[in-house]
Write an enzyme that holds these catalytic residues in place. Structure first.
Site, PDB file in Angstrom:
ATOM      1  N   VAL A 118       0.841  -1.242  -0.031  1.00  0.00           N
ATOM      2  CA  VAL A 118      -0.003  -0.061  -0.033  1.00  0.00           C
ATOM      3  C   VAL A 118       0.980   1.231   0.106  1.00  0.00           C
ATOM      4  O   VAL A 118       0.635   2.115  -0.851  1.00  0.00           O
ATOM      5  CB  VAL A 118      -0.790   0.171   1.223  1.00  0.00           C
ATOM      6  CG1 VAL A 118      -2.063   1.138   1.221  1.00  0.00           C
ATOM      7  CG2 VAL A 118      -1.698  -1.357   1.334  1.00  0.00           C
ATOM      8  N   ILE A 119       1.777   1.360   0.808  1.00  0.00           N
ATOM      9  CA  ILE A 119       2.685   2.638   0.993  1.00  0.00           C
ATOM     10  C   ILE A 119       3.412   2.712  -0.197  1.00  0.00           C
ATOM     11  O   ILE A 119       3.544   3.820  -0.518  1.00  0.00           O
ATOM     12  CB  ILE A 119       3.525   2.327   2.303  1.00  0.00           C
ATOM     13  CG1 ILE A 119       2.534   2.316   3.477  1.00  0.00           C
ATOM     14  CG2 ILE A 119       4.468   3.498   2.416  1.00  0.00           C
ATOM     15  CD1 ILE A 119       3.422   2.412   4.931  1.00  0.00           C
ATOM     16  N   GLU A 178       9.210  -5.489  -5.793  1.00  0.00           N
ATOM     17  CA  GLU A 178       8.673  -6.431  -5.027  1.00  0.00           C
ATOM     18  C   GLU A 178       9.087  -7.891  -5.009  1.00  0.00           C
ATOM     19  O   GLU A 178       9.112  -8.424  -6.093  1.00  0.00           O
ATOM     20  CB  GLU A 178       7.234  -6.226  -5.611  1.00  0.00           C
ATOM     21  CG  GLU A 178       6.502  -7.381  -5.129  1.00  0.00           C
ATOM     22  CD  GLU A 178       6.128  -7.198  -3.579  1.00  0.00           C
ATOM     23  OE1 GLU A 178       5.932  -6.320  -2.875  1.00  0.00           O
ATOM     24  OE2 GLU A 178       6.130  -8.293  -2.758  1.00  0.00           O
ATOM     25  N   VAL A 237      15.344  -7.329  -2.802  1.00  0.00           N
ATOM     26  CA  VAL A 237      16.584  -6.647  -2.539  1.00  0.00           C
ATOM     27  C   VAL A 237      17.407  -7.124  -1.489  1.00  0.00           C
ATOM     28  O   VAL A 237      17.232  -7.750  -0.599  1.00  0.00           O
ATOM     29  CB  VAL A 237      15.958  -5.230  -2.022  1.00  0.00           C
ATOM     30  CG1 VAL A 237      17.044  -4.383  -1.731  1.00  0.00           C
ATOM     31  CG2 VAL A 237      15.188  -4.416  -3.107  1.00  0.00           C
ATOM     32  N   VAL A 279       8.379  -1.918   3.436  1.00  0.00           N
ATOM     33  CA  VAL A 279       8.355  -3.393   3.198  1.00  0.00           C
ATOM     34  C   VAL A 279       7.348  -3.805   4.582  1.00  0.00           C
ATOM     35  O   VAL A 279       7.432  -4.992   4.910  1.00  0.00           O
ATOM     36  CB  VAL A 279       9.679  -4.025   3.412  1.00  0.00           C
ATOM     37  CG1 VAL A 279      10.315  -3.813   2.052  1.00  0.00           C
ATOM     38  CG2 VAL A 279      10.366  -3.467   4.654  1.00  0.00           C
ATOM     39  N   ASP A 335      -2.963  -1.080  15.594  1.00  0.00           N
ATOM     40  CA  ASP A 335      -1.915  -1.985  14.950  1.00  0.00           C
ATOM     41  C   ASP A 335      -1.004  -2.710  15.840  1.00  0.00           C
ATOM     42  O   ASP A 335      -0.245  -3.627  15.451  1.00  0.00           O
ATOM     43  CB  ASP A 335      -1.084  -0.894  14.300  1.00  0.00           C
ATOM     44  CG  ASP A 335      -1.402  -0.300  13.213  1.00  0.00           C
ATOM     45  OD1 ASP A 335      -2.557  -0.556  12.882  1.00  0.00           O
ATOM     46  OD2 ASP A 335      -0.507   0.702  12.571  1.00  0.00           O
ATOM     47  N   ALA A 341      -6.474   2.185  10.051  1.00  0.00           N
ATOM     48  CA  ALA A 341      -6.777   3.383  11.085  1.00  0.00           C
ATOM     49  C   ALA A 341      -8.218   2.867  11.436  1.00  0.00           C
ATOM     50  O   ALA A 341      -8.583   3.073  12.606  1.00  0.00           O
ATOM     51  CB  ALA A 341      -6.581   4.654  10.595  1.00  0.00           C
ATOM     52  N   HIS A 363     -28.897   8.203 -11.021  1.00  0.00           N
ATOM     53  CA  HIS A 363     -28.482   8.268 -12.630  1.00  0.00           C
ATOM     54  C   HIS A 363     -28.173   9.641 -12.857  1.00  0.00           C
ATOM     55  O   HIS A 363     -29.123  10.461 -12.689  1.00  0.00           O
ATOM     56  CB  HIS A 363     -29.324   7.752 -13.462  1.00  0.00           C
ATOM     57  CG  HIS A 363     -28.989   7.792 -14.937  1.00  0.00           C
ATOM     58  ND1 HIS A 363     -27.923   6.832 -15.270  1.00  0.00           N
ATOM     59  CD2 HIS A 363     -29.282   8.638 -15.846  1.00  0.00           C
ATOM     60  CE1 HIS A 363     -27.638   7.212 -16.559  1.00  0.00           C
ATOM     61  NE2 HIS A 363     -28.288   8.229 -16.831  1.00  0.00           N
TER      62      HIS A 363
END
Ligand SMILES: NC(=O)c1ccc[n+]([C@@H]2O[C@H](COP(=O)([O-])OP(=O)(O)OC[C@H]3O[C@@H](n4cnc5c(N)ncnc54)[C@H](O)[C@@H]3O)[C@@H](O)[C@H]2O)c1
Length: 480
Positions: free
Chosen positions: A191-192, A211, A245, A277, A319, A327, A451
């Site tokens: 996402v980031i 990735e 990486v 990551v 988190d 969030a 519509h």
């Protein structure tokens, strides 16, 4: 200051500040501790989301989207602009002002609701006591009937690419580039990585995303992921999957990254590198050895389905506990815990939490994907509708993507939805509401949609589940 509260919340992000406000609304004497100091040296509430996460990234996404539209799309409408330019300092100033307004808003809400804001660090001791150290270093012990831990998460760092001032940055550093990088490397197509890669790519950076996984957006419906990869590539993002990486070397203002893919070792040189990551739960220095709270094997605070930790009266939300790092999930856990402390029987439906990636087009989903249903051997029907056949999307010249709804083959109950396209985040919320009410695809198909609206694509996708879409050809009914 009172040394005893009904509730002490440690952490003032979207989990903690929401929990604190709801506790106070329910008549509980509540304090909220947070140690965040912003770049002006001021103590602020709002956590990662408001200060360096959801909000500032959306501010930059919006600016860069407008810039790109002016640059590339206005002419479609017959609008000529002359030379379009961007002032990065002004863009950052606008972002900072939005952050300031929102963090000040939290402070105002605390005052209005009677939440005691404690600026400093909290540490959980045994027996629901909290050691509070203010920014001047003075320490005191506060007692509470209930403690809510909401200390959030921090970016994961990887040994092959240690953060290096001004060159290798995390998601926070990537919000502060003072000029558009010429060549930007991004580690992680999550996402980031995709959101921040989009910001700087739209402003002119050449973006390469590395990735490790072979499947792009492996958690997302794979039809959507395929469409997203095609569209992002067309936008100029160079996405390399299966690229892990393995090292990096900073030379002055440049960094050379080495990575391994199916063909062997390769390298690329960038003038900025974003490491995106993943994030990990943040509990450093939080728990005294005898606090009674345990961590699970991945470092999250262990809680039950009501967010109660292993120490009775100590709760943990957001988190720092299991579940998606979102969030809105964090805030809803905060409300649930506040209600439970107040003696109500609140619970949360973890099966119906929407996810949104704020690229353009946006990507959003809720519930099960077709891939999950297929892997589980479930029997289901799929309804899809492309924005290319939606009048409002055509009028807005924003026709990339589609809505996809999956429903139980027998009961027709909606099991999930995935959207890639304009306002996907808002569109998927319509299915969130439908799923919360246990709706079938037919139920949504029978509703009246305005519509012309982008939402009509949701209507048509729901109709398509039962081969009844009007504005596209339906599947041929199976021969009996
Ligand atoms: N719009 C939103 O809701 C939003 C926005 C930002 C962040 N978040 C949340 O924050 C959390 C962190 O986001 P994120 O994007 O950092 O994590 P993520 O887990 O979404 O993606 C990280 C990616 O990095 C890859 N990766 C890991 N190591 C690698 C390596 N050595 N080389 C190449 N690739 C590697 C992983 O395979 C993964 O695809 C997520 O849980 C996310 O949901 C949400």
């Amino acid at each position: 200051m009172s040394k005893k509260f009904d509730v002490v919340v440690i952490g003032g992000g979207p989990a903690g500040y929401v929990a604190a406000i709801r506790c106070a609304q329910l008549g509980l004497e509540t304090a909220c501790i947070d140690k965040w100091i912003n770049k002006e040296g001021k103590a602020v509430f709002g956590g990662t989301c408001l200060n360096v996460g959801c909000i500032p990234s959306k501010a930059l996404l919006d600016t860069s989207h407008k810039y790109e539209e002016a640059h590339e799309k206005f002419s479609l409408h017959g609008i000529s602009t002359g030379e379009v330019s961007i002032n990065i300092a002004d863009m950052l100033k606008r972002k900072d002002q939005i952050v300031k307004n929102l963090t000040m808003g939290v402070a105002t809400l605390f005052k209005a609701n009677g939440v005691k804001a404690l600026e400093g660090t909290g540490k959980l001791l045994a027996g629901k006591k909290v050691e509070f150290t203010n920014h001047a270093g003075a320490t005191e012990t506060i007692e509470a009937d209930n403690v809510i831990i909401a200390t959030g998460s921090v970016p994961v760092n990887i040994p092959p690419a240690p953060l290096t001032e001004g060159v290798i940055v995390d998601s926070t550093g990537a919000l502060e580039f003072t000029e558009v990088p010429k060549r930007l490397g991004v580690i992680g197509a999550g996402v980031i990585g995709l959101e921040l890669g989009s910001v700087w790519g739209r402003l002119g950076a050449e973006v390469v995303v590395l990735e490790a996984q072979d499947n792009f957006l492996h958690l997302v419906d794979q039809t959507v992921a395929k469409e997203a990869k095609k569209l992002f590539t067309k936008q100029g993002m160079d996405i390399r999957v299966g690229a892990r990486v393995t090292g990096s070397e900073v030379n002055g203002k440049e960094v050379t990254v080495t990575y391994q893919d199916s063909e062997g070792e390769k390298s690329e040189t960038f003038d900025k590198l974003i490491v995106a990551v993943g994030r990990r739960p943040y509990t450093e220095g939080l728990l005294a050895g005898d606090s009674g709270v345990n961590l699970d094997e991945r470092g999250f605070i262990h809680v039950d389905e009501t967010c109660m930790s292993d120490a009775p009266g100590v709760w943990a939300i957001g988190d720092v506990v299991r579940g998606p790092m979102l969030a809105h999930k964090a805030s809803e856990e905060g409300v649930m815990v506040a209600e439970r402390i107040a003696g109500h029987k609140a619970q949360m439906n973890y099966d119906v939490i929407p996810s949104v990636i704020y690229t353009h087009p946006e990507i959003a989903w809720v519930g099960k994907t077709e891939d999950e249903l297929k892997a589980a051997g479930e029997s289901y029907n799929v309804g899809m509708f492309p924005f290319a056949a939606n009048g409002r999307a055509m009028a807005a010249a924003d026709t990339d993507g589609f809505v996809k709804i999956v429903a139980d083959a027998e009961t027709d109950r909606i099991l999930g939805a995935s959207v890639i396209g304009p306002n996907a985040g808002d569109l998927v919320q319509q299915i969130v509401v439908a799923m919360e009410f246990g709706s079938t695809a037919e139920d949504v198909g029978m509703m009246v949609f305005a519509h012309p609206s982008i939402s009509e694509a949701v209507h048509e996708a729901a109709l398509a589940v039962n081969n009844a879409a009007i504005h596209k050809a339906n599947r041929k009914p199976k021969k009996k």
